[in-house]
Each structure stands twice: as C-alpha cells, then as structure tokens.
Design a protein around this motif. Structure first.
Motif, PDB file in Angstrom:
ATOM      1  N   ALA A 171       0.849  -1.188   0.000  1.00 38.38           N
ATOM      2  CA  ALA A 171       0.000   0.000   0.000  1.00 38.38           C
ATOM      3  C   ALA A 171       0.887   1.241   0.000  1.00 38.38           C
ATOM      4  N   ALA A 172       0.313   2.360  -0.390  1.00 38.70           N
ATOM      5  CA  ALA A 172       1.072   3.603  -0.509  1.00 38.70           C
ATOM      6  C   ALA A 172       1.582   4.098   0.834  1.00 38.70           C
ATOM      7  N   ASP A 173       0.773   3.922   1.875  1.00 39.25           N
ATOM      8  CA  ASP A 173       1.135   4.441   3.189  1.00 39.25           C
ATOM      9  C   ASP A 173       0.295   3.761   4.260  1.00 39.25           C
ATOM     10  N   LEU A 174       0.544   4.119   5.513  1.00 42.14           N
ATOM     11  CA  LEU A 174      -0.163   3.505   6.629  1.00 42.14           C
ATOM     12  C   LEU A 174      -1.666   3.734   6.532  1.00 42.14           C
ATOM     13  N   ALA A 175      -2.086   4.914   6.121  1.00 41.09           N
ATOM     14  CA  ALA A 175      -3.520   5.200   6.004  1.00 41.09           C
ATOM     15  C   ALA A 175      -4.190   4.256   5.006  1.00 41.09           C
ATOM     16  N   ALA A 176      -3.529   3.967   3.900  1.00 38.11           N
ATOM     17  CA  ALA A 176      -4.080   3.039   2.908  1.00 38.11           C
ATOM     18  C   ALA A 176      -4.143   1.625   3.463  1.00 38.11           C
ATOM     19  N   ALA A 177      -3.134   1.216   4.213  1.00 37.02           N
ATOM     20  CA  ALA A 177      -3.141  -0.106   4.836  1.00 37.02           C
ATOM     21  C   ALA A 177      -4.262  -0.200   5.875  1.00 37.02           C
ATOM     22  N   GLU A 178      -4.451   0.859   6.645  1.00 36.86           N
ATOM     23  CA  GLU A 178      -5.541   0.888   7.629  1.00 36.86           C
ATOM     24  C   GLU A 178      -6.898   0.791   6.943  1.00 36.86           C
ATOM     25  N   ALA A 179      -7.037   1.427   5.793  1.00 38.77           N
ATOM     26  CA  ALA A 179      -8.292   1.367   5.042  1.00 38.77           C
ATOM     27  C   ALA A 179      -8.576  -0.057   4.568  1.00 38.77           C
ATOM     28  N   VAL A 180      -7.543  -0.755   4.121  1.00 32.17           N
ATOM     29  CA  VAL A 180      -7.715  -2.151   3.713  1.00 32.17           C
ATOM     30  C   VAL A 180      -8.148  -2.987   4.903  1.00 32.17           C
ATOM     31  N   ALA A 181      -7.476  -2.829   6.026  1.00 29.96           N
ATOM     32  CA  ALA A 181      -7.816  -3.598   7.226  1.00 29.96           C
ATOM     33  C   ALA A 181      -9.255  -3.345   7.651  1.00 29.96           C
ATOM     34  N   ALA A 182      -9.700  -2.108   7.601  1.00 28.69           N
ATOM     35  CA  ALA A 182     -11.059  -1.763   8.030  1.00 28.69           C
ATOM     36  C   ALA A 182     -12.116  -2.299   7.066  1.00 28.69           C
ATOM     37  N   ALA A 183     -11.769  -2.413   5.781  1.00 27.12           N
ATOM     38  CA  ALA A 183     -12.720  -2.871   4.772  1.00 27.12           C
ATOM     39  C   ALA A 183     -12.804  -4.391   4.674  1.00 27.12           C
TER      40      ALA A 183
END
Length: 98
Positions: free
Chosen positions: A59-71
C-alpha cells in the motif's frame, strides 16, 4: 511499501470466521494495483484451528493499509479482537519481481 496486518480473533468466534471466509478471500483477491496482496494466511491454535491472520499487503502508506484492514469482511463482521499494522521489509526468500 509493505505492511503486515497481524490480526487476533476474538475468543469463541470461529463460526464467524468460517461464515465470512468466502467474502474475506474474495476481498483479498480483489485488491488492485494500489493496494495489493503479497501473501497471507491464518494463525492456528494448538488444535490446528484458525485463531487469527497474518496478511501482508502493498500500500502507498499507513492510512491506505488501515483502510484495507477496516474494509476486510472479517473486520466488518467483528471477528478481530485486535489488528496491529506494521510497516514490513521483505528481505529473505522474496520472489523475483516480474
């Protein structure tokens, strides 16, 4: 950038995992170029039953990784007791890049 999603299941939620697994698999397989699955699989308890997950994504950054985890359908179903997301560097036995 790679991120390891280290997920611990809530005790007594094996049936939630089993019921949600097809959606979880489809979700991970459907990640696209900007959020890509590197590898993943379940942690197992002493009886060989799944009790958590290790998923490594690009992922591009931590925020993108967090979005994947939440989805993730597992997260949406309330399976996880905790999710720890850490930047990760693949050093050994990394597949050759195409």
């Amino acid at each position: 950038m790679l991120f390891a999603l280290i997920c611990k299941d809530k005790p007594g939620h094996l049936q939630v995992r089993l019921d949600t697994r097809p959606d979880h698999v489809n979700f991970l397989n459907g990640l696209n170029a900007d959020k890509k699955l590197a590898f993943g699989g379940p942690f197992l308890d002493a009886d060989g039953k799944p009790n958590g997950s290790l998923v490594v994504i690009e992922a591009a950054d931590l925020a993108a990784a967090e979005a994947v985890a939440a989805a993730d359908p597992y997260a949406k179903a309330g399976l996880f007791e905790s999710v720890d997301i850490k930047p990760w560097n693949w050093v050994f036995n990394k597949p050759a890049e195409a």
